[in-house]
Design an enzyme around this catalytic site. Structure first.
Site, mmCIF file in Angstrom:
data_model
loop_
_atom_site.group_PDB
_atom_site.id
_atom_site.type_symbol
_atom_site.label_atom_id
_atom_site.label_comp_id
_atom_site.label_asym_id
_atom_site.label_seq_id
_atom_site.Cartn_x
_atom_site.Cartn_y
_atom_site.Cartn_z
ATOM 1 N N GLY A 188 0.068 4.904 -4.655
ATOM 2 C CA GLY A 188 -0.809 6.649 -4.524
ATOM 3 C C GLY A 188 -0.213 7.817 -3.883
ATOM 4 C CB THR A 234 -12.538 -9.389 -5.226
ATOM 5 O OG1 THR A 234 -12.285 -8.681 -3.559
ATOM 6 C CG2 THR A 234 -11.620 -10.947 -5.710
ATOM 7 C CD GLU A 235 -12.873 -6.486 -2.088
ATOM 8 O OE1 GLU A 235 -11.742 -6.235 -1.836
ATOM 9 O OE2 GLU A 235 -13.620 -6.796 -1.733
ATOM 10 C CG ASN A 236 -7.672 -3.525 -6.293
ATOM 11 O OD1 ASN A 236 -6.128 -3.444 -5.546
ATOM 12 N ND2 ASN A 236 -7.610 -1.768 -4.633
ATOM 13 C CG ASP A 243 -2.366 0.630 0.783
ATOM 14 O OD1 ASP A 243 -2.836 1.212 0.399
ATOM 15 O OD2 ASP A 243 -3.306 -0.134 1.282
#
Ligand code: IPE
Ligand code: MG
Length: 223
Positions: free
Chosen positions: A5, A48-50, A2
């Protein structure tokens, strides 16, 4: 992994620059793990959420996975790295799926270290898939081992150390079953800055932990 960004934002760069730099961290951490004798490194590359991220970012990440496979397999072979992609692979484009299977096939007999790249991975999705398989096999006797043996990670030991970068204090649907007794190490370092020295610090912190697995400290001391 993480903080890609944030790493980019701090530099006034587009988010994708952070992902590119993050892939260099995977390379550095893998190399250091191999040298330290770590046998399994598992990285959470895409959840799965990306898919809910901006389309441009998702497209870039898919492109980056493909490019990375193209550029790295030779080096993985030279360093005896077994590469595996784990997750709901069905969802990827035929080209990317093809690259992933080919890279897995090519590296399958390498035995120095295994690099598991979790893609379109979710711990809940993995458990759902495991339960579906178990039901389809018509099993009646179910124990913990049955579950473990139906996860994407079947045959792999549970992780000893879970490293969370960018100060995030959540598990984000990663290896929910497998991390039951993992030692958690959280660092403010952003993933693109996480390299050999940061890995060394994480391992040193891990070595100071007392792993009790439900027992008392006295029992552990007594061996
Ligand atoms: C992790 O970095 C990379 C992926 C999920 C692919 P992020 O992209 O989540 O970085 P932040 O959280 O915006 O800093
Ligand atoms: Mg993030």
């Amino acid at each position: 992994m993480d903080g890609n960004g944030r790493w980019a934002k701090e530099r006034g760069l587009p988010r994708i620059a952070g992902h590119r730099e993050g892939s260099a961290s995977v390379r550095a951490v893998l190399k250091a793990c191999a040298e330290y004798g770590v046998k399994f490194l598992t990285v959470y590359a895409f959840s799965t959420e990306n898919w809910n991220r901006p389309q441009e970012e998702v497209d870039f990440l898919m492109e980056l996975f493909g490019q990375t496979i193209d550029n790295e397999v030779e080096e993985l072979m030279a360093n005896k790295v077994k590469l595996r992609f784990l997750g709901r692979l069905q969802k990827f484009s035929p080209e990317l799926k093809q690259k992933m299977s080919k890279a897995m096939e090519q590296t399958k007999d390498n035995d120095r270290i295994t690099l598991n790249v979790m893609v379109n991975y979710g711990g809940r999705a993995e458990l759902v898939d495991a339960v579906k398989e178990i039901v389809a096999e018509g099993r009646r006797e179910i124990d913990e081992n049955t579950i473990s043996q139906h996860l994407y990670t079947k045959g792999l030991p549970d992780p000893d150390l879970l490293i969370r970068t960018a100060s995030e204090l959540r598990v984000s649907n990663f290896l929910l079953w497998q991390i039951a007794y993992a030692e958690i190490y959280v660092t403010p370092v952003l993933w693109p800055d996480f390299r050999r020295d940061q890995l060394k610090a994480a391992i040193e912190a891990y070595q100071k932990r007392l792993r009790k697995f439900g027992k008392t400290a006295e029992q552990i001391d007594a061996g």
